[in-house]
Design a protein around this motif. Structure first.
Motif, PDB file in Angstrom:
ATOM      1  N   GLN A 190      -7.653  -1.584  -2.619  1.00  0.00           N
ATOM      2  CA  GLN A 190      -8.715  -2.581  -2.574  1.00  0.00           C
ATOM      3  C   GLN A 190      -9.187  -2.998  -3.966  1.00  0.00           C
ATOM      4  OE1 GLN A 190     -11.486  -0.555   0.092  1.00  0.00           O
ATOM      5  NE2 GLN A 190     -10.764  -1.830   1.782  1.00  0.00           N
ATOM      6  N   ASN A 203       0.826  -1.208   0.000  1.00  0.00           N
ATOM      7  CA  ASN A 203       0.000   0.000   0.000  1.00  0.00           C
ATOM      8  C   ASN A 203       0.857   1.255   0.000  1.00  0.00           C
ATOM      9  OD1 ASN A 203      -2.571   1.389   0.180  1.00  0.00           O
ATOM     10  ND2 ASN A 203      -2.018   1.878   2.280  1.00  0.00           N
ATOM     11  N   GLU A 233      -5.595  -6.570  -4.611  1.00  0.00           N
ATOM     12  CA  GLU A 233      -5.840  -7.555  -3.560  1.00  0.00           C
ATOM     13  C   GLU A 233      -5.288  -8.922  -3.951  1.00  0.00           C
ATOM     14  OE1 GLU A 233      -6.836  -7.266  -0.626  1.00  0.00           O
ATOM     15  OE2 GLU A 233      -8.032  -5.454  -0.426  1.00  0.00           O
TER      16      GLU A 233
END
Length: 350
Positions: free
Chosen positions: A102, A74, A107
């Motif tokens: 997301q 991230n 993911e």
């Protein structure tokens, strides 16, 4: 202002200690849950598979590594997006792009990175433990000794297990076992080799040299202390290696995904992107990556091909089968250029 490349390298330096702690915490957790009596009882029955299960080498124990990977991924995506060149859609309109960790593809990448690392650690650990148990029986060692060599011995000072082989790679465990055999048997050449190991605890060197001069073995208490310290340092070495490598892989994977997301958001074709491999440019760069330096490919999916035959879309990419020799401690980067970016000049060096 520092280039994106330098900022990403700084980010890797900042986050690697978190990955290192995550690995060490996982190993400490596994050791803390071991009930030695259960392991010994199974070894007494020569039930090696049962003894391995009694160690509870569970993928769930490595969950801290999954969290560290997500954090690095991230953070890499956020940083890359913040330095993204200004984008336009096919009609020339301004595109507002924000990083989306997301996103389905993001993911999936995080899951794949976590799964690959944890599976590799678990499989290597189980193989290492099995080899140690089989070798221990072959040498005539008792179940209790074998179990203690694997799980570690409880320190009278800390109350925690120290010196066990858990957390050490299969190859390094073999180095430890060769040292243990030499020190226990009085093998002079083997003891001399021990003194060449860079991660040994040099405070024991005088003791070992005395044994070499006398041509005699060390007592078992001394052997346990010496090999225990060597093992602890190899666990630390593995933690450092995993931390640097996996943090780099996570950050570089996120960089690639950020550019992929920008393409999708801009409704642009990947053929408008060129990617160029950039090595760190110093003597520490592995030979194959020196040769890769400057190689350019078009699009987002076409891989760079190392002289070894390995395929990588970006440094640290293991999804196409690149092995440790192409991944560990890599400091390379890939420069992404968007032909349709308004601020094309600013994209260079990214």
């Amino acid at each position: 202002m520092a280039t994106l490349r330098q900022q990403l390298l700084d980010l890797i330096d900042t986050l690697a200690p978190d990955m290192e702690r995550a690995f060490l915490e996982a190993i400490a957790d596994i050791k803390s849950e071991i009930v030695l009596k259960e392991v010994v009882e199974r070894l007494e029955r020569r039930d090696i598979a049962g003894a391995i299960e009694a160690l509870h080498i569970d993928p769930a124990a490595f969950r801290p590594l999954s969290e560290a990977i997500r954090q690095a991924f991230n953070s890499g995506g956020v940083l890359t997006t913040g330095r993204m060149p200004r984008l336009t859609d096919p009609m020339g309109g301004r595109v507002v792009f924000r990083w989306d960790v997301q996103n389905q593809a993001a993911e999936a990448m995080i899951r794949d990175l976590s799964s690959a690392l944890i599976t590799s650690i678990e499989e290597d650990t189980r193989q290492m433990v099995r080899e140690k148990m089989e070798a221990g029986f072959a040498k005539g060692q008792g179940p209790n000794t074998i179990a203690l060599d694997i799980a570690g011995r409880v320190s009278k000072v800390t109350g925690k297990r120290e010196g066990g082989l858990l957390g050490v790679t299969l190859n390094l465990s073999r180095t430890v076992e060769r040292a243990r055999t030499a020190l226990s048997s009085g093998d002079v050449e083997g003891m001399k080799h021990y003194l060449t190991l860079g991660r040994r605890d040099k405070r024991f060197d005088a003791q070992v040299r005395k044994a070499i001069a006398a041509g005699k073995p060390l007592n078992q208490e001394a052997v346990a202390k010496i090999t225990g310290r060597l093992t602890d340092r190899y666990v630390q070495l593995r933690a450092e290696t995993i931390a640097r490598t996996e943090t780099m892989t996570s950050v570089m994977s996120a960089k690639h995904e950020a550019f992929q997301q920008a393409l999708s958001k801009s409704n642009r074709d990947a053929s408008l992107v060129t990617r160029k491999w950039r090595s760190a440019g110093d003597r520490r760069v592995r030979h194959t990556h020196v040769i890769l330096n400057g190689q350019e490919v078009r699009g987002m999916d076409l891989a760079f091909q190392s002289p070894s035959g390995a395929l990588l879309r970006y440094p640290g990419d293991q999804s196409l089968g690149a092995g440790p020799s192409e991944i560990i401690a890599c400091r390379c980067d890939v420069e992404y250029n968007f032909d349709f970016a308004e601020a094309f000049a600013r994209s260079r060096g990214r």
